[in-house]
Design a protein around this motif. Structure first.
Motif, PDB file in Angstrom:
ATOM      1  N   PHE A  92       0.759  -1.077  -0.101  1.00  0.00           N
ATOM      2  CA  PHE A  92      -0.083  -0.040   0.149  1.00  0.00           C
ATOM      3  C   PHE A  92       0.861   1.360   0.043  1.00  0.00           C
ATOM      4  O   PHE A  92       0.278   2.337  -0.012  1.00  0.00           O
ATOM      5  CB  PHE A  92      -0.966  -0.158   1.106  1.00  0.00           C
ATOM      6  N   ARG A  95      -0.496   4.123  -2.571  1.00  0.00           N
ATOM      7  CA  ARG A  95      -2.042   4.402  -2.475  1.00  0.00           C
ATOM      8  C   ARG A  95      -2.012   5.882  -1.987  1.00  0.00           C
ATOM      9  O   ARG A  95      -1.392   6.222  -0.935  1.00  0.00           O
ATOM     10  CB  ARG A  95      -2.649   3.869  -1.506  1.00  0.00           C
ATOM     11  N   THR A  96      -2.732   6.901  -2.684  1.00  0.00           N
ATOM     12  CA  THR A  96      -2.911   8.127  -2.376  1.00  0.00           C
ATOM     13  C   THR A  96      -4.434   8.491  -2.099  1.00  0.00           C
ATOM     14  O   THR A  96      -5.458   7.778  -2.591  1.00  0.00           O
ATOM     15  CB  THR A  96      -2.337   9.202  -3.325  1.00  0.00           C
ATOM     16  N   THR A  97      -4.829   9.604  -1.230  1.00  0.00           N
ATOM     17  CA  THR A  97      -6.165   9.800  -1.203  1.00  0.00           C
ATOM     18  C   THR A  97      -6.361  11.454  -1.231  1.00  0.00           C
ATOM     19  O   THR A  97      -5.153  12.137  -1.112  1.00  0.00           O
ATOM     20  CB  THR A  97      -6.741   9.321   0.131  1.00  0.00           C
ATOM     21  N   ILE A  98      -7.335  11.951  -1.237  1.00  0.00           N
ATOM     22  CA  ILE A  98      -7.420  13.486  -1.365  1.00  0.00           C
ATOM     23  C   ILE A  98      -7.803  13.930   0.039  1.00  0.00           C
ATOM     24  O   ILE A  98      -8.692  13.552   0.554  1.00  0.00           O
ATOM     25  CB  ILE A  98      -8.578  13.947  -2.613  1.00  0.00           C
ATOM     26  N   VAL A  99      -6.949  14.801   0.455  1.00  0.00           N
ATOM     27  CA  VAL A  99      -7.227  15.420   1.699  1.00  0.00           C
ATOM     28  C   VAL A  99      -7.313  17.039   1.721  1.00  0.00           C
ATOM     29  O   VAL A  99      -6.043  17.551   0.964  1.00  0.00           O
ATOM     30  CB  VAL A  99      -6.245  14.891   2.823  1.00  0.00           C
ATOM     31  N   SER A 103      -3.845  15.792  -3.044  1.00  0.00           N
ATOM     32  CA  SER A 103      -3.381  14.313  -3.216  1.00  0.00           C
ATOM     33  C   SER A 103      -2.414  14.210  -2.099  1.00  0.00           C
ATOM     34  O   SER A 103      -1.537  14.865  -1.913  1.00  0.00           O
ATOM     35  CB  SER A 103      -2.923  13.734  -4.186  1.00  0.00           C
ATOM     36  N   HIS A 104      -2.623  12.882  -1.070  1.00  0.00           N
ATOM     37  CA  HIS A 104      -1.659  12.933  -0.030  1.00  0.00           C
ATOM     38  C   HIS A 104      -1.312  11.282   0.158  1.00  0.00           C
ATOM     39  O   HIS A 104      -2.416  10.646  -0.231  1.00  0.00           O
ATOM     40  CB  HIS A 104      -2.034  13.355   1.401  1.00  0.00           C
ATOM     41  N   SER A 105       0.012  11.070   0.489  1.00  0.00           N
ATOM     42  CA  SER A 105       0.043   9.600   0.708  1.00  0.00           C
ATOM     43  C   SER A 105      -0.224   9.138   1.853  1.00  0.00           C
ATOM     44  O   SER A 105       0.522   8.771   2.984  1.00  0.00           O
ATOM     45  CB  SER A 105       1.653   9.339   0.533  1.00  0.00           C
ATOM     46  N   THR A 106      -1.581   8.888   2.146  1.00  0.00           N
ATOM     47  CA  THR A 106      -2.276   8.701   3.359  1.00  0.00           C
ATOM     48  C   THR A 106      -1.765   7.192   3.940  1.00  0.00           C
ATOM     49  O   THR A 106      -1.229   7.031   5.049  1.00  0.00           O
ATOM     50  CB  THR A 106      -3.812   8.660   3.332  1.00  0.00           C
ATOM     51  N   ALA A 107      -1.855   6.122   2.835  1.00  0.00           N
ATOM     52  CA  ALA A 107      -1.707   4.792   3.596  1.00  0.00           C
ATOM     53  C   ALA A 107      -0.148   4.784   3.981  1.00  0.00           C
ATOM     54  O   ALA A 107       0.405   4.275   4.999  1.00  0.00           O
ATOM     55  CB  ALA A 107      -1.854   3.880   2.327  1.00  0.00           C
TER      56      ALA A 107
END
Length: 445
Positions: A92, A95-99, A103-107
């Motif tokens: 993981f 994997r990135t998410t929108i914060v 876009s950030h590398s949350t995982a």
């Protein structure tokens, strides 16, 4: 048996910082993939310090409930968490998410937090556990701790992390210019093996550390391993008398024998309050520089010289740590004046690295082989000199008491926290450090 214990102590030390060190040497590849870019190291330093919740809880438990916290249980737990986190990271990490609209590398950040929780907590659990072995094995442990950065660095060199070249590309010209326009852009070469394979390798290293810890626990408690004989006759210890609560519970004959043994040993001078303050200042300063301040700006100090310089600085600087530990095994200088001089030298190299980061993207001697060699050498010497100071301070405090090592670990984390908290707003909020494209950035001659 002694050789076996040395090997196990070294293997046990591998698990102390192998995960976080592995992330740092892999950054030349990761930084070009994740959306944070050059700011990624400053995020990592803050996340790593947030994980100080673990050592904070351990330190408080040692203070409020001495003897109740079982270090073996804590070590088993954190090493198991480390293995699981490395495996999850392999699946993981990208994997990135929108914060907040970006876009950030949350995982990657969440898993890194748990890896950091493992490594930070090791500072206040691994060293106190090593108190069950004679003093000669603690330096071997430090060598293993140094190898936790060296081995991932060697693997990263074999991987070819972050290698790049400048290539020409053409773009269609405007209505007035016509034809094509040529420009340079950076093209990153594929590594010899993937990031996922590298993270599985880190998980294997954690498994080795866990296996070594299991073996150390199962070794028969021979005379050499007895906690009544932690320090060899040739090494004096101040962890006797009032500094060793266990001595107060021994029988009368044992006290006489201990007193006679102590009389045959050369006594070490006890440190004054001012000397102890200076020793703990060394711990805080060294860890603030090596774990908080300089890592936050390594991309800015090295990337302007090219990906090769950044790659070599990240990988080869890790060589300096085990080398310094090896030197400390054969050349132990406990002089606080000598350690203070080394601290000044190491700080000087770190200041050069910081200055080059502040001048990014146009540092001194950019584009020259001399500039690349100097920045790599400066990172090497910065890490080496301060690593020697860190090891010798650990040896000095080890000779005092179990609690001295516990507070040494706490001071390490305090220094690291202060360094990262200072640097994060400078890098990410005030944006005092500027990034640039090595192939396109034009600098005044």
């Amino acid at each position: 048996m002694a050789l076996l214990i040395h090997m196990l102590a070294c293997a046990f030390g591998l698990g102390s910082w192998v995960a976080v060190n592995g992330l740092w040497v892999e950054l030349p590849l990761i930084v070009n993939t994740l959306p944070e870019g050059w700011e990624l190291p400053s995020y990592l330093t803050v996340i790593i310090q947030l994980a100080n919740l673990g050592p904070l809880l351990v330190t408080v438990m040692h203070k409020l409930c001495p003897g109740r916290l079982k270090e073996r249980v804590v070590i088993y737990s954190i090493l198991s968490i480390g293995i699981l986190s490395c495996i999850l990271l392999a699946f993981f990490w990208d994997r990135t998410t929108i914060v907040a609209g970006a876009s950030h590398s949350t995982a990657f950040f969440i898993i890194t937090f748990f890896l950091s929780l493992v490594d930070c907590t090791s500072s206040v659990t691994f060293l106190p556990f090593m108190m069950q072995l004679p003093a000669k094995y603690i330096t071997t442990y430090f060598i293993g701790e140094g190898l936790s950065g060296f081995i991932p660095g060697v693997v990263a060199l074999a991987q070819g992390v972050g290698m790049a070249k400048c290539v020409n590309s053409s773009q269609a010209g405007g209505n007035h210019t016509g034809g094509n326009m040529w420009s340079l852009h950076t093209e990153y070469l594929p590594p010899n093996f993937s990031t996922e394979v590298f993270f599985f390798f880190l998980a294997a290293m954690m498994c080795i550390s866990l296996a070594a810890f299991v073996a150390l626990n199962r070794l028969p408690r021979t005379f050499e391993l007895s906690t009544e004989n932690l320090v060899p006759d040739t090494v004096a210890s101040v962890s006797s008398g009032l500094d060793n609560p266990g001595a107060e519970t021994e029988g009368g004959s044992d006290k006489k024998q201990g007193k006679g043994a102590a009389e045959r040993r050369p006594l070490l001078a006890k440190h004054s309050v001012y000397q102890l303050t200076f020793i703990y200042f060394l711990v805080v300063w060294v860890n603030s520089a090596t774990n908080g301040v300089l890592p936050s700006v390594q991309t800015y100090s090295c990337m302007p010289y090219g990906n090769l310089a950044y790659h070599l600085s990240a990988a080869l600087a890790s060589v300096a740590n085990p080398v310094a530990c090896t030197i400390a095994m054969f050349f132990q200088n406990r002089s606080l004046v000598f350690l203070g001089v080394l601290l000044v030298l190491g700080t000087g190299f770190g200041s050069y690295n910081m200055a080059m980061a502040a001048m990014s993207p146009c540092p001194l001697l950019r584009g020259s082989a001399a500039g690349e060699a100097i920045i790599v050498l400066s990172w090497l010497l910065f890490t080496g000199t301060l690593s020697y100071v860190k090891v010798m301070v650990g040896v000095i405090l080890r000779d005092r008491s179990h609690n001295a090592l516990v507070w040494c670990g706490a001071a390490q984390q305090i220094g690291s926290l202060v360094g990262s908290v200072i640097m994060f707003p400078l890098v990410n909020v005030l944006q005092l450090f500027k990034s640039g494209d090595f192939c396109n950035t034009e600098c005044p001659s």
